[in-house]
Enzyme design. Sequence first.
Site, PDB file in Angstrom:
ATOM      1  N   ASP A  76     -47.036   7.324 -42.858  1.00  0.00           N
ATOM      2  CA  ASP A  76     -47.981   8.353 -42.425  1.00  0.00           C
ATOM      3  C   ASP A  76     -49.035   7.591 -41.608  1.00  0.00           C
ATOM      4  O   ASP A  76     -48.735   6.500 -41.097  1.00  0.00           O
ATOM      5  CB  ASP A  76     -48.587   9.083 -43.640  1.00  0.00           C
TER       6      ASP A  76
ATOM      7  N   LYS B 206     -47.387  12.277 -52.190  1.00  0.00           N
ATOM      8  CA  LYS B 206     -48.093  11.537 -51.141  1.00  0.00           C
ATOM      9  C   LYS B 206     -48.784  10.365 -51.789  1.00  0.00           C
ATOM     10  O   LYS B 206     -49.123  10.411 -52.973  1.00  0.00           O
ATOM     11  CB  LYS B 206     -49.143  12.423 -50.470  1.00  0.00           C
TER      12      LYS B 206
HETATM   13  P1  NDP Z   1     -50.539   7.041 -36.715  1.00  0.00           P
HETATM   14  O1  NDP Z   1     -51.321   6.141 -37.578  1.00  0.00           O
HETATM   15  O2  NDP Z   1     -49.349   6.518 -36.004  1.00  0.00           O
HETATM   16  O3  NDP Z   1     -51.492   7.671 -35.596  1.00  0.00           O
HETATM   17  C1  NDP Z   1     -52.615   8.401 -35.944  1.00  0.00           C
HETATM   18  C2  NDP Z   1     -53.368   8.792 -34.674  1.00  0.00           C
HETATM   19  O4  NDP Z   1     -54.421   9.687 -35.021  1.00  0.00           O
HETATM   20  C3  NDP Z   1     -54.023   7.597 -33.998  1.00  0.00           C
HETATM   21  O5  NDP Z   1     -54.121   7.835 -32.624  1.00  0.00           O
HETATM   22  C4  NDP Z   1     -55.398   7.578 -34.662  1.00  0.00           C
HETATM   23  O6  NDP Z   1     -56.412   6.932 -33.923  1.00  0.00           O
HETATM   24  C5  NDP Z   1     -55.692   9.068 -34.774  1.00  0.00           C
HETATM   25  N1  NDP Z   1     -56.580   9.312 -35.917  1.00  0.00           N
HETATM   26  C6  NDP Z   1     -56.336   9.036 -37.211  1.00  0.00           C
HETATM   27  N2  NDP Z   1     -57.385   9.358 -37.971  1.00  0.00           N
HETATM   28  C7  NDP Z   1     -58.309   9.840 -37.129  1.00  0.00           C
HETATM   29  C8  NDP Z   1     -59.599  10.366 -37.302  1.00  0.00           C
HETATM   30  N3  NDP Z   1     -60.170  10.424 -38.516  1.00  0.00           N
HETATM   31  N4  NDP Z   1     -60.269  10.805 -36.201  1.00  0.00           N
HETATM   32  C9  NDP Z   1     -59.713  10.728 -34.968  1.00  0.00           C
HETATM   33  N5  NDP Z   1     -58.479  10.248 -34.732  1.00  0.00           N
HETATM   34  C10 NDP Z   1     -57.788   9.816 -35.809  1.00  0.00           C
HETATM   35  O7  NDP Z   1     -50.162   8.293 -37.636  1.00  0.00           O
HETATM   36  P2  NDP Z   1     -49.059   9.424 -37.390  1.00  0.00           P
HETATM   37  O8  NDP Z   1     -48.895   9.675 -35.935  1.00  0.00           O
HETATM   38  O9  NDP Z   1     -47.882   9.075 -38.207  1.00  0.00           O
HETATM   39  O10 NDP Z   1     -49.749  10.683 -38.092  1.00  0.00           O
HETATM   40  C11 NDP Z   1     -50.547  11.622 -37.365  1.00  0.00           C
HETATM   41  C12 NDP Z   1     -50.626  12.920 -38.132  1.00  0.00           C
HETATM   42  O11 NDP Z   1     -49.315  13.457 -38.305  1.00  0.00           O
HETATM   43  C13 NDP Z   1     -51.212  12.824 -39.542  1.00  0.00           C
HETATM   44  O12 NDP Z   1     -51.902  14.015 -39.828  1.00  0.00           O
HETATM   45  C14 NDP Z   1     -49.971  12.732 -40.422  1.00  0.00           C
HETATM   46  O13 NDP Z   1     -50.232  13.147 -41.729  1.00  0.00           O
HETATM   47  C15 NDP Z   1     -49.065  13.692 -39.691  1.00  0.00           C
HETATM   48  N6  NDP Z   1     -47.634  13.564 -39.945  1.00  0.00           N
HETATM   49  C16 NDP Z   1     -46.994  12.372 -39.772  1.00  0.00           C
HETATM   50  C17 NDP Z   1     -45.636  12.280 -39.979  1.00  0.00           C
HETATM   51  C18 NDP Z   1     -44.881  11.028 -39.749  1.00  0.00           C
HETATM   52  O14 NDP Z   1     -43.666  11.047 -39.905  1.00  0.00           O
HETATM   53  N7  NDP Z   1     -45.513   9.918 -39.369  1.00  0.00           N
HETATM   54  C19 NDP Z   1     -44.860  13.440 -40.447  1.00  0.00           C
HETATM   55  C20 NDP Z   1     -45.617  14.680 -40.507  1.00  0.00           C
HETATM   56  C21 NDP Z   1     -46.950  14.702 -40.279  1.00  0.00           C
HETATM   57  P3  NDP Z   1     -56.870   5.443 -34.324  1.00  0.00           P
HETATM   58  O15 NDP Z   1     -55.734   4.572 -33.949  1.00  0.00           O
HETATM   59  O16 NDP Z   1     -58.110   5.211 -33.547  1.00  0.00           O
HETATM   60  O17 NDP Z   1     -57.110   5.474 -35.806  1.00  0.00           O
HETATM   61  O1  2IT Z   2     -46.467  14.245 -43.702  1.00  0.00           O
HETATM   62  C1  2IT Z   2     -45.260  13.956 -43.680  1.00  0.00           C
HETATM   63  O2  2IT Z   2     -44.373  14.814 -43.731  1.00  0.00           O
HETATM   64  C2  2IT Z   2     -44.882  12.534 -43.552  1.00  0.00           C
HETATM   65  N1  2IT Z   2     -45.769  11.683 -43.428  1.00  0.00           N
HETATM   66  C3  2IT Z   2     -43.443  12.129 -43.620  1.00  0.00           C
HETATM   67  C4  2IT Z   2     -43.007  11.977 -45.043  1.00  0.00           C
HETATM   68  C5  2IT Z   2     -41.618  11.415 -45.246  1.00  0.00           C
HETATM   69  O3  2IT Z   2     -41.276  11.232 -46.412  1.00  0.00           O
HETATM   70  O4  2IT Z   2     -40.894  11.161 -44.275  1.00  0.00           O
END
Ligand code: NDP
Ligand code: 2IT
Length: 452
Positions: free
Chosen positions: A166, A126
């Site tokens: 992420d 990461k």
């Molecule tokens: P994005 O940046 O697209 O969206 C994040 C969302 O979560 C936004 O709505 C954001 O609000 C909110 N958020 C982030 N931090 C906080 C906080 N501290 N308190 C409240 N709300 C918060 O990220 P992703 O959708 O890609 O990721 C979301 C989660 O999923 C994370 O935990 C990530 O690690 C996990 N994940 C992502 C993957 C991927 O492929 N993208 C794969 C597997 C897991 P705001 O816009 O106001 O910051």
């Molecule tokens: O938390 C996760 O699994 C991710 N943000 C996706 C990682 C990736 O390499 O696609």
Amino acid sequence: MEKYIQDVIQHMRLKNPSQPEFHQAAEEVLTSLLPALEKHPELKEKKILERVVEPERQVIFKVAWMNDQDEIQVNRGFRVQWNSAIGPYKGGLRFHPSVTLSIMKFLAFEQTFKNSLTSLAMGGAKGGSDFDPKGKSDGEIMRFCQEFMTELYRHIGEQTDIPAGDIGVGAREIGYLFGQYRKIQNKFVGVLTGKGVEWGGSFIRPEATGYGATYFLDEMLSVRGEGIKGKRVAISGSGNVAQYAVEKVNQLGGIVVTLSDSNGAIHDPDGVKDEKFEYLLDLKQVRRGRIKEYAEEFNVDYFKNSRPWDVDCDIAFPCATQNEIDKHDAKQLIDSGIIAVVEGANMPTTLEATEMFLEQGISFGPGKAANAGGVACSGLEMAQNSMRLTWSPSEVDARLREIMKNIHLLAKETAQKYDATLSDGRIPNYVVGANISGFTKVARAMIAQGLF
Ligand code: NDP
Ligand code: 2IT
């Protein structure tokens, strides 16, 4: 054996002070491994626990860049390469002001076992930065990404370490990062995933985490003799994972009643669907606005500075960030009568809240299993890059569906094998099942490859 595990945890805490998120993630995994350690004493003899709580490499670097006012800005960049026993390092990049070494380490540690569960050959890593993309111009984002890659490029490679997105890193950022790598290295290779489909990306990668987690939910519900149709689903977040969770829940007949961002939550009892879903995509992907605007546009309730767990719902689907469901939230959700929790985010549930859900016999899909669809699709992007081919959206989606089905089956059967089932004996403890199956594959590879 219990004392041995506690000793390793204690040592890990002392050796890594002020890293609460890493402590939490490591403790969750290690305590759940007890039945596997009892069955396989060689894991203790070979000191696999002591070895697996230590990353193979941690890189911390300075990122100095210029904002639009010609003022110098200094941020910190990270890449934590946790384990490469089963494949090259693989995992996302997070740009958020809360990023610390502790958060990078918890995510890289979790990623190692998640990637193992996908059945694809990917180790765990990461990275990211404490850079805050909010309110930055496109030019500022580009310059930051270029500076970040100007250091990161020497630590990664298509056979070594393949980052992706992420929180705060989506298609736009991956574009700028990829462009800079290509320029510095003079090579067009699959060094990042989440690329645009016209320049080496995979169809369905943007959708994969949200779709995959919903497929996992569907599998968990079928074990209970239930389905998503007609269920009220409380989703948190409104970013990449949340958006495509909404789309897939809608397709399977569920009703998404909440969304949130870091400023507050909306409650839409009629469901985030049709033109409201299209509005959400435009609001968050194009205009980069706040979820409050959704409440204003469609005249629904908005709760400032709140999380969305205080509503009537059947399923909780956290898709925002770590520790967004604590014991207070868990009690509200349990009182509301939920039957399942599916973690779209990484470690969104505290250890205490997880325990409460498990005690109640609620089907609990831990992130490393439930949200593995994103990285699994990244693995499919790597496969397509190696073959210099592009699979159709339906082909990628079918593979994703199959992978999520297999992860669910593996977690379920492993839980059953180790007698880890919930109150009525019918519902698997997926935490134990996912941790043991993800861990043992990595452990076997570490033992087979000698000492490292
Ligand atoms: P994005 O940046 O697209 O969206 C994040 C969302 O979560 C936004 O709505 C954001 O609000 C909110 N958020 C982030 N931090 C906080 C906080 N501290 N308190 C409240 N709300 C918060 O990220 P992703 O959708 O890609 O990721 C979301 C989660 O999923 C994370 O935990 C990530 O690690 C996990 N994940 C992502 C993957 C991927 O492929 N993208 C794969 C597997 C897991 P705001 O816009 O106001 O910051
Ligand atoms: O938390 C996760 O699994 C991710 N943000 C996706 C990682 C990736 O390499 O696609």
